[in-house]
Design an enzyme around this catalytic site. Structure first.
Site, PDB file in Angstrom:
ATOM      1  N   GLY A 135       0.854  -1.180   0.000  1.00  0.00           N
ATOM      2  CA  GLY A 135       0.000   0.000   0.000  1.00  0.00           C
ATOM      3  C   GLY A 135       0.893   1.233   0.000  1.00  0.00           C
ATOM      4  N   TRP A 160      -8.199  -3.293  -1.990  1.00  0.00           N
ATOM      5  CA  TRP A 160      -8.699  -2.069  -1.362  1.00  0.00           C
ATOM      6  C   TRP A 160      -9.166  -1.038  -2.385  1.00  0.00           C
ATOM      7  CZ3 TRP A 160      -9.789  -2.941   3.346  1.00  0.00           C
ATOM      8  CH2 TRP A 160      -8.927  -3.597   4.217  1.00  0.00           C
ATOM      9  N   ARG A 256      -5.452  13.812  -0.803  1.00  0.00           N
ATOM     10  CA  ARG A 256      -5.078  14.057   0.602  1.00  0.00           C
ATOM     11  C   ARG A 256      -5.817  15.260   1.171  1.00  0.00           C
ATOM     12  NH1 ARG A 256       0.977  12.105  -0.499  1.00  0.00           N
ATOM     13  NH2 ARG A 256       0.422   9.925  -0.169  1.00  0.00           N
ATOM     14  N   GLU A 376      -5.132   7.175   1.683  1.00  0.00           N
ATOM     15  CA  GLU A 376      -4.307   8.162   0.943  1.00  0.00           C
ATOM     16  C   GLU A 376      -2.950   8.357   1.622  1.00  0.00           C
ATOM     17  OE1 GLU A 376      -5.514   9.100  -1.859  1.00  0.00           O
ATOM     18  OE2 GLU A 376      -7.700   9.150  -1.664  1.00  0.00           O
TER      19      GLU A 376
HETATM   20  C1  LIG Z   1     -11.261   1.235   3.594  1.00  0.00           C
HETATM   21  C2  LIG Z   1     -10.072   1.404   2.711  1.00  0.00           C
HETATM   22  C3  LIG Z   1     -10.225   1.926   1.434  1.00  0.00           C
HETATM   23  C4  LIG Z   1      -9.129   2.037   0.574  1.00  0.00           C
HETATM   24  N1  LIG Z   1      -9.324   2.499  -0.706  1.00  0.00           N
HETATM   25  C5  LIG Z   1      -8.272   2.468  -1.582  1.00  0.00           C
HETATM   26  C6  LIG Z   1      -8.463   2.815  -2.958  1.00  0.00           C
HETATM   27  O1  LIG Z   1      -9.556   3.202  -3.371  1.00  0.00           O
HETATM   28  N2  LIG Z   1      -7.415   2.677  -3.812  1.00  0.00           N
HETATM   29  C7  LIG Z   1      -6.188   2.273  -3.386  1.00  0.00           C
HETATM   30  O2  LIG Z   1      -5.280   2.182  -4.206  1.00  0.00           O
HETATM   31  N3  LIG Z   1      -5.967   1.976  -2.078  1.00  0.00           N
HETATM   32  C8  LIG Z   1      -6.973   2.066  -1.169  1.00  0.00           C
HETATM   33  N4  LIG Z   1      -6.777   1.736   0.153  1.00  0.00           N
HETATM   34  C9  LIG Z   1      -5.439   1.271   0.567  1.00  0.00           C
HETATM   35  C10 LIG Z   1      -4.698   2.288   1.411  1.00  0.00           C
HETATM   36  O3  LIG Z   1      -4.243   3.332   0.601  1.00  0.00           O
HETATM   37  C11 LIG Z   1      -3.553   1.521   2.095  1.00  0.00           C
HETATM   38  O4  LIG Z   1      -4.133   0.653   3.052  1.00  0.00           O
HETATM   39  C12 LIG Z   1      -2.593   2.464   2.772  1.00  0.00           C
HETATM   40  O5  LIG Z   1      -1.844   3.182   1.810  1.00  0.00           O
HETATM   41  C13 LIG Z   1      -1.593   1.686   3.665  1.00  0.00           C
HETATM   42  O6  LIG Z   1      -1.021   0.642   2.977  1.00  0.00           O
HETATM   43  P1  LIG Z   1      -0.989  -0.836   3.624  1.00  0.00           P
HETATM   44  O7  LIG Z   1      -2.342  -1.130   4.125  1.00  0.00           O
HETATM   45  O8  LIG Z   1      -0.390  -1.762   2.633  1.00  0.00           O
HETATM   46  O9  LIG Z   1      -0.031  -0.710   4.864  1.00  0.00           O
HETATM   47  P2  LIG Z   1       1.572  -0.884   4.840  1.00  0.00           P
HETATM   48  O10 LIG Z   1       2.149  -0.081   3.732  1.00  0.00           O
HETATM   49  O11 LIG Z   1       1.868  -2.332   4.863  1.00  0.00           O
HETATM   50  O12 LIG Z   1       1.955  -0.229   6.223  1.00  0.00           O
HETATM   51  C14 LIG Z   1       1.789  -0.916   7.469  1.00  0.00           C
HETATM   52  C15 LIG Z   1       2.305  -0.022   8.582  1.00  0.00           C
HETATM   53  O13 LIG Z   1       3.706   0.254   8.386  1.00  0.00           O
HETATM   54  C16 LIG Z   1       3.915   1.662   8.319  1.00  0.00           C
HETATM   55  N5  LIG Z   1       4.963   1.935   7.324  1.00  0.00           N
HETATM   56  C17 LIG Z   1       5.037   1.473   6.060  1.00  0.00           C
HETATM   57  N6  LIG Z   1       6.143   1.953   5.442  1.00  0.00           N
HETATM   58  C18 LIG Z   1       6.766   2.751   6.339  1.00  0.00           C
HETATM   59  C19 LIG Z   1       7.946   3.558   6.318  1.00  0.00           C
HETATM   60  N7  LIG Z   1       8.704   3.676   5.213  1.00  0.00           N
HETATM   61  N8  LIG Z   1       8.294   4.235   7.436  1.00  0.00           N
HETATM   62  C20 LIG Z   1       7.523   4.155   8.564  1.00  0.00           C
HETATM   63  N9  LIG Z   1       6.383   3.426   8.648  1.00  0.00           N
HETATM   64  C21 LIG Z   1       6.010   2.741   7.545  1.00  0.00           C
HETATM   65  C22 LIG Z   1       2.581   2.253   7.892  1.00  0.00           C
HETATM   66  O14 LIG Z   1       2.472   3.607   8.277  1.00  0.00           O
HETATM   67  C23 LIG Z   1       1.612   1.343   8.643  1.00  0.00           C
HETATM   68  O15 LIG Z   1       1.523   1.776   9.973  1.00  0.00           O
HETATM   69  C24 LIG Z   1      -7.845   1.658   1.032  1.00  0.00           C
HETATM   70  C25 LIG Z   1      -7.687   1.179   2.337  1.00  0.00           C
HETATM   71  C26 LIG Z   1      -8.779   1.040   3.167  1.00  0.00           C
HETATM   72  C27 LIG Z   1      -8.574   0.483   4.557  1.00  0.00           C
END
Ligand SMILES: Cc1cc2nc3c(=O)[nH]c(=O)nc-3n(C[C@H](O)[C@H](O)[C@H](O)COP(=O)(O)OP(=O)(O)OC[C@H]3O[C@@H](n4cnc5c(N)ncnc54)[C@H](O)[C@@H]3O)c2cc1C
Length: 398
Positions: A135, A160, A256, A376
């Site tokens: 993500g 997502w 954002r 976002e």
């Molecule tokens: C209800 C919902 C709707 C959504 N809708 C969309 C959509 O329409 N289109 C779309 O493309 N996406 C969508 N998303 C996805 C959303 O953008 C991602 O969930 C979000 O960007 C986080 O990515 P991840 O879940 O893979 O978490 P990860 O990237 O796996 O992160 C997990 C944790 O690690 C932390 N982390 C990760 N990298 C770092 C770093 N470099 N330094 C410090 N901390 C870090 C994060 O902050 C988080 O706390 C949606 C998500 C939800 C829950």
């Protein structure tokens, strides 16, 4: 009632749009939000009402049939809608991001083809970057498109996808083989036309059912599975491969501001509910608002609502001026979403045991707020963007 979240310097047109939307929210959204949310029902009637008001075309230029309004107008509209029910703002957010990307980066043909139909809401947009394995780390995208004659063939899995089942146009970011050293230069955004619905909606394209979420119900969030799905080369956004990351990041920057605006709306509504309840509920012989501990909570909540609103407005105005707003949008999103989580929590506490009852709106707002910490880009990612921008601008001369 109207003291908080005011915006100086709006035009008459902006004031008129906002007062129409505010009335719509009070009459058509707030009274129905709890029931629709608890039943996880798509707000079809509300969406029709928004179409009639022209909200799907709010920022689309007039030459393409839209209202040609600014990001600021849009953000203030979203703030009001989220004050009613965040899921409704979710229906238009991805649509707005895709319309923005086409307006800014699409070919003339893509603009002529999509924007007029998007302005009426006939075409409704969703956008897809995330995958099951990623993500935050967008450059690690695995879904791949390979050229085959006049088409590209896409395979891979997306995750997502907000409005995945109810949209009929998805902007999808996938990997193409550009041979670039930097991973993000190998990404391309495609405009994928698809029917609404679930299951195998087109040969090689499946939208499995809705993901069951903690909140943000009513609006659908889905996966999207490509298995040899063919897209005509003319559907590459902007006509050139390898530019997708830049296109999506531009979309996400306005997204954002939108998420910040939603957080402002939810925090404002939580405050409104809390200050009303605090004057009704009596303990130890007086309304709880007269206990200083509660009065101070209200003061802190209102200050957070106000600060978040001002930063959100500043970020929107900056983008409207044509300047890059990565740092300001990141700051606005960070503070508005964190404050929103805090304000909803305090409003919940003020409601005492009733805050835990599904009869009270605050339980829904409590479940909506955490999404804004993630969507976002998480707070950690916002801090990464902000600190990078600051280190760029305040480079040491030592
Ligand atoms: C209800 C919902 C709707 C959504 N809708 C969309 C959509 O329409 N289109 C779309 O493309 N996406 C969508 N998303 C996805 C959303 O953008 C991602 O969930 C979000 O960007 C986080 O990515 P991840 O879940 O893979 O978490 P990860 O990237 O796996 O992160 C997990 C944790 O690690 C932390 N982390 C990760 N990298 C770092 C770093 N470099 N330094 C410090 N901390 C870090 C994060 O902050 C988080 O706390 C949606 C998500 C939800 C829950």
């Amino acid at each position: 009632m109207a003291r908080l979240a005011q915006t100086a310097g709006l035009t008459d047109v902006q004031e008129e749009i906002l007062s129409t939307v505010r009335a719509f929210v009070d009459k058509e959204i707030i009274p129905h939000a709890q029931a629709l949310e608890h039943a996880d029902t798509y707000p079809a009637d509300i969406v029709e009402g928004m179409k009639e008001m022209g909200l799907f075309g709010l920022t689309i230029p007039e030459e393409f049939g839209g209202l040609g309004e600014s990001l600021l107008t849009y953000a203030l509209v979203v703030e009001q809608i989220a004050r009613g029910w965040m899921s409704v703002s979710g229906v238009i957010n991805t649509h707005f991001i895709v319309a923005h990307m086409i307006k800014q980066h699409g070919t003339d043909e893509q603009k002529r083809d999509y924007l007029p139909r998007m302005a009426t809401g006939e075409v409704r947009g969703s956008f897809s970057m995330s995958e099951p394995e990623l993500g935050s780390d967008v450059a690690a995208i695995r879904t791949r498109a390979v050229r085959d004659g006049d088409d590209f063939v896409i395979s891979g899995q997306k995750m997502w996808l907000t409005n995945g089942g109810t949209s009929n146009l998805t902007a999808v970011l996938v990997k193409t083989d550009e041979g670039a050293e930097k991973a993000h230069r190998n990404l391309t955004a495609f405009l994928v036309d698809k029917p609404e619905g679930y299951g195998e909606v087109a040969p090689g394209l499946t939208i499995p059912g809705k993901i069951d979420k903690m909140g943000y119900k009513g609006v659908d969030t889905t996966e999207m599975v490509f298995d040899g799905f063919r897209v005509p080369a003319g559907r590459v956004l902007g006509g050139q491969t390898g530019r997708g990351f830049q296109h999506m990041m531009d979309g996400v920057e306005v997204g954002r501001v939108n998420v910040a605006a939603r957080a402002c709306g939810i925090a404002l509504r939580s405050f409104e509910l809390a200050i009303e309840y605090a004057q009704q509920r009596r303990t130890f012989g007086k309304p709880i608002a007269e206990h200083q501990a509660i009065a101070f909570k209200l003061a802190e909540m209102a200050t957070k609502v106000e600060a978040a609103h001002l930063m959100m407005v500043n970020a929107a105005r900056l983008k409207d001026s044509g300047a890059r707003n990565d740092v300001e949008a990141g700051m606005a999103k960070l503070i508005a979403s964190e404050y929103c989580a805090e304000v909803t929590q305090e409003a919940f506490r003020i409601h005492g045991g009733y805050g835990y009852s599904k009869e009270y709106e605050i339980e829904r707002l409590m479940r909506e707020a955490p999404f804004l910490l993630i969507g976002e880009g998480t707070s950690e990612i916002q801090k990464t963007i902000i600190s990078r921008g600051l280190l760029r601008d305040y480079r040491s001369r030592g």
